[in-house]
Design an enzyme around this catalytic site. Structure first.
Site, PDB file in Angstrom:
ATOM      1  N   ASP A  32       0.694  -4.394  12.906  1.00 18.23           N
ATOM      2  CA  ASP A  32       1.209  -3.995  11.293  1.00 18.23           C
ATOM      3  C   ASP A  32       0.850  -5.392  10.475  1.00 18.23           C
ATOM      4  OD1 ASP A  32       3.013  -3.525   9.091  1.00 18.23           O
ATOM      5  OD2 ASP A  32       3.794  -2.020  10.275  1.00 18.23           O
ATOM      6  N   TYR A 150      -5.474  10.314  -1.888  1.00 23.26           N
ATOM      7  CA  TYR A 150      -4.701  10.156  -0.790  1.00 23.26           C
ATOM      8  C   TYR A 150      -4.868  11.514   0.336  1.00 23.26           C
ATOM      9  CZ  TYR A 150      -0.278   9.443   2.011  1.00 23.26           C
ATOM     10  OH  TYR A 150       0.476   9.339   3.179  1.00 23.26           O
TER      11      TYR A 150
END
Ligand code: UDP
Length: 322
Positions: A32, A150
């Site tokens: 992450d 997206y």
């Protein structure tokens, strides 16, 4: 027990999945970059002996190839998410959502590990049907409206995942999330429930976009991560796409009323146009309701929590964490 890699493991959904997999005895590696993920999402488990955290971006190819070493299952959740990020930075959306997925699939194909790919109900675009099943056509708006970047980027990811399944026999499972909500979700990226709850707790007004007649279904993140883990371990799911979400529909105006009634009935609703909220190029999806029969037929369950139970849980979390 498996060794699992979760990209985006410090994010809202990723951190709940991390907790679930650790509680089931698996080893978890998180990759992450803490762009939208947060360290304190993992506060409960950060010292867990089976957890390894790698800080870095999925756009870094060397880090990615190191992260997959010895891994049995990849949960690929890292992405540029949220209508606001997508509207503000379409380049970041496309770069984060397409190239790293392709690299990760290629690496996975070399080892044959199981691969869960997080996709989204945005791939349906503005399909006018009442309920959407996984075989529906995709209905995107024009490329001049950044919102569709997206859904299109995730649709490409789906094509890539299915192609790797077909060509290399990679065991992929694709999940299309529908409005996942719960503790740890923040409103900064546009998500409606944390915004409404924060606004009502601050005395209002609760800001509803447009006429509030747009329809969504909200599912609790705990039930969603349970579906993700169960599906990924199911042989019957391999090579398939699944809607993952609740099928209980509600208008955004009614949602605002439910939040207000639970927090402070004197709070008012304010209606704001889309162009004031997201800029002039914005287009919304009027109705988004999944058909979850494929999910139910494959794993024998679907998200069940009522909106009331979900809101109570979120409000309690907000009050205890502020
Ligand atoms: N919305 C709203 N007020 C807000 C944020 C969102 O009325 O402060 C509306 C938004 O226009 C959309 C719905 O709530 O119709 C859900 O928005 P969200 O960004 O949570 O998810 P998505 O649009 O991806 O379904």
């Amino acid at each position: 027990m498996s060794k699992c890699l979760i990209t985006g493991g410090a994010g809202f959904i990723g951190s709940h999945l991390t907790e679930l997999l650790l509680s089931q005895g698996h080893e978890v590696v998180i990759l992450d970059n803490f762009s939208t993920g947060q360290q304190n999402n993992l506060a409960h488990v950060q010292d867990h002996p089976n957890l390894k955290m790698v800080t870095g971006s999925i756009t870094d190819p060397i880090l990615l190839s190191e992260a997959v070493l010895g891994v049995d299952v990849i949960y690929h959740l890292a992405a540029a998410v949220g209508v606001k990020i997508v509207a503000d930075d379409p380049v970041r959306t496309i770069e984060t959502n397409i190239y790293p997925t392709e690299r990760l699939l290629r690496l996975a194909a070399q080892t044959g590990c199981r691969f869960f790919m997080a996709s989204t109900s945005e791939v349906y675009g503005k399909n006018p049907k009442e309920k959407w099943n996984e075989e529906e056509d995709l209905h995107f708006g024009p490329t001049s409206k950044p919102r569709w970047a997206y859904g299109c980027s995730k649709a490409i990811d789906e094509f890539l995942a299915l192609a790797h399944h077909k060509k290399y026999d990679l065991p992929v499972v694709i999940g299309r999330f529908f409005n996942v909500v719960g503790p740890r979700q923040v409103g900064n990226y546009g998500m409606v429930i944390p915004r409404f709850v924060d606004q009502a707790l601050n005395g209002g007004p609760v800001v509803v976009y447009d006429d509030g007649q747009q329809v969504r279904c909200f599912a609790h993140v705990k039930e969603i991560v349970d579906c993700i883990a169960t599906l990924t371990n199911s042989d019957a799911a391999v090579g398939n796409i699944f809607n993952i979400g609740s099928d209980q529909a509600i208008s955004i105006e009614q949602l605002a009323r439910e939040v207000i009634q639970r927090i402070d009935p004197s709070v008012k609703i304010e209606y704001v146009g889309y162009s004031d909220a997201y800029g002039k190029d914005f287009e919304d999806v009027r109705r988004r309701v999944p058909d979850v029969s494929r999910l139910e037929a494959t794993i024998g369950k679907k998200p069940q929590m009522t909106l009331g139970q979900i809101l109570d849980d979120i409000i309690e979390w907000k009050r205890s964490s502020s």
